[in-house]
Scaffold this active site. Structure first.
Site, PDB file in Angstrom:
ATOM      1  N   GLU A  60       0.580  -1.210   0.089  1.00 15.19           N
ATOM      2  CA  GLU A  60      -0.063  -0.089   0.066  1.00 15.19           C
ATOM      3  C   GLU A  60       0.847   1.235   0.026  1.00 15.19           C
ATOM      4  OE1 GLU A  60      -2.651  -3.336   0.770  1.00 15.19           O
ATOM      5  OE2 GLU A  60      -0.555  -2.523   1.757  1.00 15.19           O
ATOM      6  N   HIS A 129     -10.245  -6.601   8.172  1.00 17.08           N
ATOM      7  CA  HIS A 129     -10.967  -6.476   7.064  1.00 17.08           C
ATOM      8  C   HIS A 129     -12.219  -5.603   7.310  1.00 17.08           C
ATOM      9  CE1 HIS A 129      -8.271  -9.463   5.507  1.00 17.08           C
ATOM     10  NE2 HIS A 129      -8.954  -9.149   4.486  1.00 17.08           N
TER      11      HIS A 129
END
Length: 323
Positions: A60, A129
């Site tokens: 990321e 998540h």
């Protein structure tokens, strides 16, 4: 008018932005051939090619760092962070570089980067998540932070975010991806203005993202008990549409703030403070906050006990009448 799911509306918004501007790029993990884990970018690589819809490594910080470099060269990158909990490796790039470079350069450098983040719970996902990291980024000066709640807004807001010359953190409520509604492709509601989704007279419910639908459900239930709740979808967290919020609370005299993130130091604290400052003499009760518990997000089988639901919102409404 056409009927689309929220996820498909974002897809169509991305497609329209890419058709309108060849400098718009989409990049992220599995956004190309797979079309993203939620299929939000499905078909874009096929239609626009691998040079404009780029499958990146699982890094990321590299995704956002590369996007910053592309923006410096005149592109408008749209980064997809696969899940909300994965954004933290990119926090250094977002907070230290993306948010600060335009002001460091006195506006000479523009970074029109959009960071798309599926957010929130309710899908039975595993650890990392189902996070709600909006307060981290709303607190960071230099970033625009917006959250869509329905297909019509999603379609318009993603295009406006891409056209914006400021860096934008774009939150998408992942459990609402499959909710469908009619959209008008010609409509363009300002993505930095709040919207009164449901007018009411007794209590203002302030929400954004996934909690707007929950608040509408609460308002429908409250109507059976003779109470009229006004639901305001904030849309933009930074900048915050304070005049719209104040106008609503001055009409109703009561306010409940609802979000999925933990209440302690959550975005609701800023909302409660602003409402108290601006509406002190019009409030009939303290501002009540409803949110997640002060714990890490629980395992999937326990998330229904963690997430705010209709009953918890209605309980907060009842508390505002107890004063």
């Amino acid at each position: 008018m056409t009927t689309l799911s929220l996820g498909r509306a974002i897809n169509e918004g991305l497609r329209k932005a890419m058709e309108d501007d060849p400098k718009v790029l989409v990049m992220g993990e599995d956004v190309g051939r797979l079309g993203g884990v939620f299929r939000v970018t499905d078909g874009l690589q096929k239609d626009f090619g691998e040079d404009r819809v780029i499958d990146t490594p699982l890094a990321e910080s590299g995704i956002v760092g590369t996007a910053i470099g592309l923006a410096l060269r005149g592109y408008r990158p749209v980064c997809e962070i696969q899940f909300d909990g994965f954004v933290f490796p990119a926090a250094d790039q977002i907070i230290t570089q993306l948010a600060k470079m335009p002001m460091r350069s006195l506006g000479a450098v523009r970074l029109p980067v959009v960071v798309r983040i599926p957010c929130g719970g309710g899908i039975g996902a595993v650890e990392h998540h189902s996070e709600s990291p909006e307060a981290y980024f709303a607190h960071t000066a230099g970033l625009r932070v917006v959250a869509c709640s329905n297909p019509a807004d999603a379609y318009a807001m993603i295009q406006q975010a891409i056209r914006c010359d400021d860096p934008v953190i774009f939150f998408e409520p992942k459990r609402r991806y499959w909710d469908k509604a009619e959209i008008d492709p010609s409509a363009a509601p300002p993505f930095d203005r709040a919207r009164v989704v449901l007018p009411g007279t007794d209590v203002t419910l302030l929400a954004y993202g996934p909690m707007v639908k929950t608040c509408l459900e609460a308002a429908a239930a409250a109507r059976e008990d003779g109470r009229s709740l006004e639901v305001v979808d904030l849309r933009s967290l930074n900048p915050l549409d304070v005049p719209a919020i104040v106008a609503s609370v001055r009409r109703t005299g009561r306010c409940v703030v609802v979000h999925e993130a933990p209440v302690f130091c959550g975005f609701g604290a800023e909302l409660a403070a602003r409402v108290t400052e601006e509406c002190f003499y019009r409030l009939e009760a303290p501002v009540i906050r409803v949110g997640g518990a002060a714990t890490p997000y629980p395992p999937a089988r326990l998330e229904e006990h963690y997430l705010p639901d209709l009953d918890r919102v209605l309980d907060a409404v009842d508390r505002t009448f107890a004063y």
